[in-house]
Write an enzyme that holds these catalytic residues in place. Structure first.
Site, mmCIF file in Angstrom:
data_model
loop_
_atom_site.group_PDB
_atom_site.id
_atom_site.type_symbol
_atom_site.label_atom_id
_atom_site.label_comp_id
_atom_site.label_asym_id
_atom_site.label_seq_id
_atom_site.Cartn_x
_atom_site.Cartn_y
_atom_site.Cartn_z
ATOM 1 N N THR A 84 4.838 0.702 7.522
ATOM 2 C CA THR A 84 3.469 1.185 7.365
ATOM 3 C C THR A 84 3.332 2.513 8.089
ATOM 4 O O THR A 84 3.897 2.679 9.165
ATOM 5 C CB THR A 84 2.470 0.183 7.996
ATOM 6 O OG1 THR A 84 2.650 -1.108 7.421
ATOM 7 C CG2 THR A 84 1.035 0.632 7.798
ATOM 8 N N ARG A 86 0.947 -11.529 -1.883
ATOM 9 C CA ARG A 86 1.032 -11.415 -0.433
ATOM 10 C C ARG A 86 0.296 -10.174 0.060
ATOM 11 O O ARG A 86 0.401 -9.101 -0.509
ATOM 12 C CB ARG A 86 2.490 -11.349 0.000
ATOM 13 C CG ARG A 86 2.701 -11.184 1.514
ATOM 14 C CD ARG A 86 2.946 -9.750 1.923
ATOM 15 N NE ARG A 86 3.356 -9.629 3.330
ATOM 16 C CZ ARG A 86 3.539 -8.489 3.967
ATOM 17 N NH1 ARG A 86 3.352 -7.339 3.324
ATOM 18 N NH2 ARG A 86 3.913 -8.473 5.235
ATOM 19 N N VAL A 87 -0.456 -10.348 1.133
ATOM 20 C CA VAL A 87 -1.079 -9.234 1.836
ATOM 21 C C VAL A 87 -0.614 -9.294 3.284
ATOM 22 O O VAL A 87 -0.708 -10.346 3.926
ATOM 23 C CB VAL A 87 -2.616 -9.312 1.774
ATOM 24 C CG1 VAL A 87 -3.248 -8.239 2.650
ATOM 25 C CG2 VAL A 87 -3.083 -9.163 0.333
ATOM 26 N N GLY A 88 -0.100 -8.185 3.794
ATOM 27 C CA GLY A 88 0.325 -8.127 5.183
ATOM 28 C C GLY A 88 -0.791 -7.649 6.080
ATOM 29 O O GLY A 88 -1.975 -7.777 5.754
ATOM 30 N N ASP A 89 -0.409 -7.058 7.210
ATOM 31 C CA ASP A 89 -1.430 -6.668 8.172
ATOM 32 C C ASP A 89 -1.994 -5.283 7.914
ATOM 33 O O ASP A 89 -2.961 -4.883 8.564
ATOM 34 C CB ASP A 89 -0.885 -6.759 9.597
ATOM 35 C CG ASP A 89 0.157 -5.695 9.902
ATOM 36 O OD1 ASP A 89 0.817 -5.221 8.960
ATOM 37 O OD2 ASP A 89 0.329 -5.363 11.088
ATOM 38 N N THR A 143 3.137 -1.328 13.283
ATOM 39 C CA THR A 143 4.053 -1.407 12.146
ATOM 40 C C THR A 143 5.055 -2.515 12.426
ATOM 41 O O THR A 143 5.317 -2.850 13.582
ATOM 42 C CB THR A 143 4.772 -0.063 11.929
ATOM 43 O OG1 THR A 143 5.607 -0.140 10.764
ATOM 44 C CG2 THR A 143 5.629 0.311 13.111
#
Length: 343
Positions: free
Chosen positions: A208, A236-239, A259
């Site tokens: 990121t 999926r969704v990350g942070d 990250t």
């Protein structure tokens, strides 16, 4: 300090704003934000948008913007966030399809809705209705080739666990047995593939850009942009679009960007932790170290990093499980400085 956790700090007390700090050596993105904040005298929010947009256009490391990180179906989707540290407003998009301007879409959510986060195809519909170009194919020849090679490698590594088949491309089913994972498969090939699964997270497949800007008036904003984890399970969704995890800002205190393995890190909201620790009097170095130590105590094998900056311009980076670099630009520097933090 926990073993394996390194922190790097630079003291900038007395530095004249603006200031730009970002994860990784994404120099062109930092330069774009700096030009916006310094030469154009843009607000912190607009400078973050300019910097993250530059990274999307350049497809930084193949992990930001279109054309990278295909999911299990071979599709690239985008996550992005913008946060105004003056008003505490946030706009974000997650799993966005068909629109290449992730950070600009996030700003549209902040500027033109009372919501914080829009997801999936309807985030794309909203962004296009607000004037962004689309629909656009977010895949590239590179991402398709990467996905094709992954399929030929029996879809290894991946993010599945406790499923059958362990080695292969599915369809997947819940596995009752919690032993003998390799079954009747060739033992050597099977265990090699399982070992790959444990190394699924790395800089070039799970990254990121997280950027913070303090503008000429001392206002702070943060933003993130990513195309997520390579070969993630669709949906999926990350942070990246989660305020407090990938980024957080408060004019009264400072900012943080993160990250790494977002699936683990988002469970701890490390950037919120960093900012709140600085609010309680911790310097950026100690706050960054403490936030990652909390995660490492529960997940000693996780991979991640944070960069913290307080309202006075003091900044620090901390990492766990890998070598991390972050970028800084302020009025005392002729160009972007890259700071390396070794795990």
């Amino acid at each position: 300090m926990d073993q394996g956790l390194e922190v790097e700090q630079r003291d900038n007390l007395g530095v004249t704003y603006p200031l730009v700090v970002a994860t990784w050596p994404f120099k062109e993105a930092v330069r774009a934000a700096w030009r916006s904040a310094n030469e154009k005298a843009s607000s912190a929010v607009d400078a973050v948008i300019d910097g993250c947009s530059a990274c999307e256009e350049l497809r930084c490391d193949g992990t930001v913007g279109p054309g990278g990180s295909p999911d299990e179906n071979g599709e690239t989707t985008l996550d992005a966030l913008i946060m105004n540290g003056t008003t505490m407003e946030v706009g974000a998009v997650a799993g966005m399809r068909f629109v290449k301007d992730g950070i600009k879409a996030a700003k549209l959510v902040m500027d033109h809705t009372d919501h914080t986060l829009l997801v999936g195809e309807m985030a794309s519909v909203f962004a296009i209705s607000m004037g962004l170009s689309g629909p656009t194919n977010l895949s590239s020849s590179e991402s398709i080739k990467k996905w094709t090679n992954w399929k030929q490698n029996h879809c290894q590594p991946n993010f599945r666990k406790n499923v059958f088949p362990e080695i292969g491309c599915g369809p997947y089913h819940v596995r009752d047995e919690k032993f003998n994972l390799c079954g009747e498969a060739d033992a050597r090939n099977c265990f090699e593939a399982l070992e790959l699964q444990s190394n699924v997270v790395g800089r070039h497949n799970h990254d990121t850009i997280s950027m913070a800007v303090i503008d000429k008036w001392g206002h702070i904003a943060v933003g993130t942009s990513t195309n997520g984890a390579t070969f993630k399970i669709p949906g999926r969704v990350g942070d990246g679009p989660i305020a407090g995890s990938s980024a957080y800002a408060d004019d009264e205190v400072g900012a943080c960007g993160a990250t790494g393995d977002g699936d683990v890190m988002m469970r701890f909201l490390p950037c919120y932790q960093v900012v709140e620790s600085m609010r309680q009097g911790m310097d950026p170095q100690r706050a960054a170290s403490d936030a990652l130590s909390r995660i490492a105590r529960k997940f000693p094998n996780f991979v991640g990093a944070v960069v913290a900056v307080n309202r006075n311009g003091v900044h620090a980076g901390a990492c766990h499980g890998w070598t991390f670099q972050y970028s800084i630009m302020n009025s005392t520097l002729d160009d972007v400085e890259i700071i390396t933090v070794v795990s």
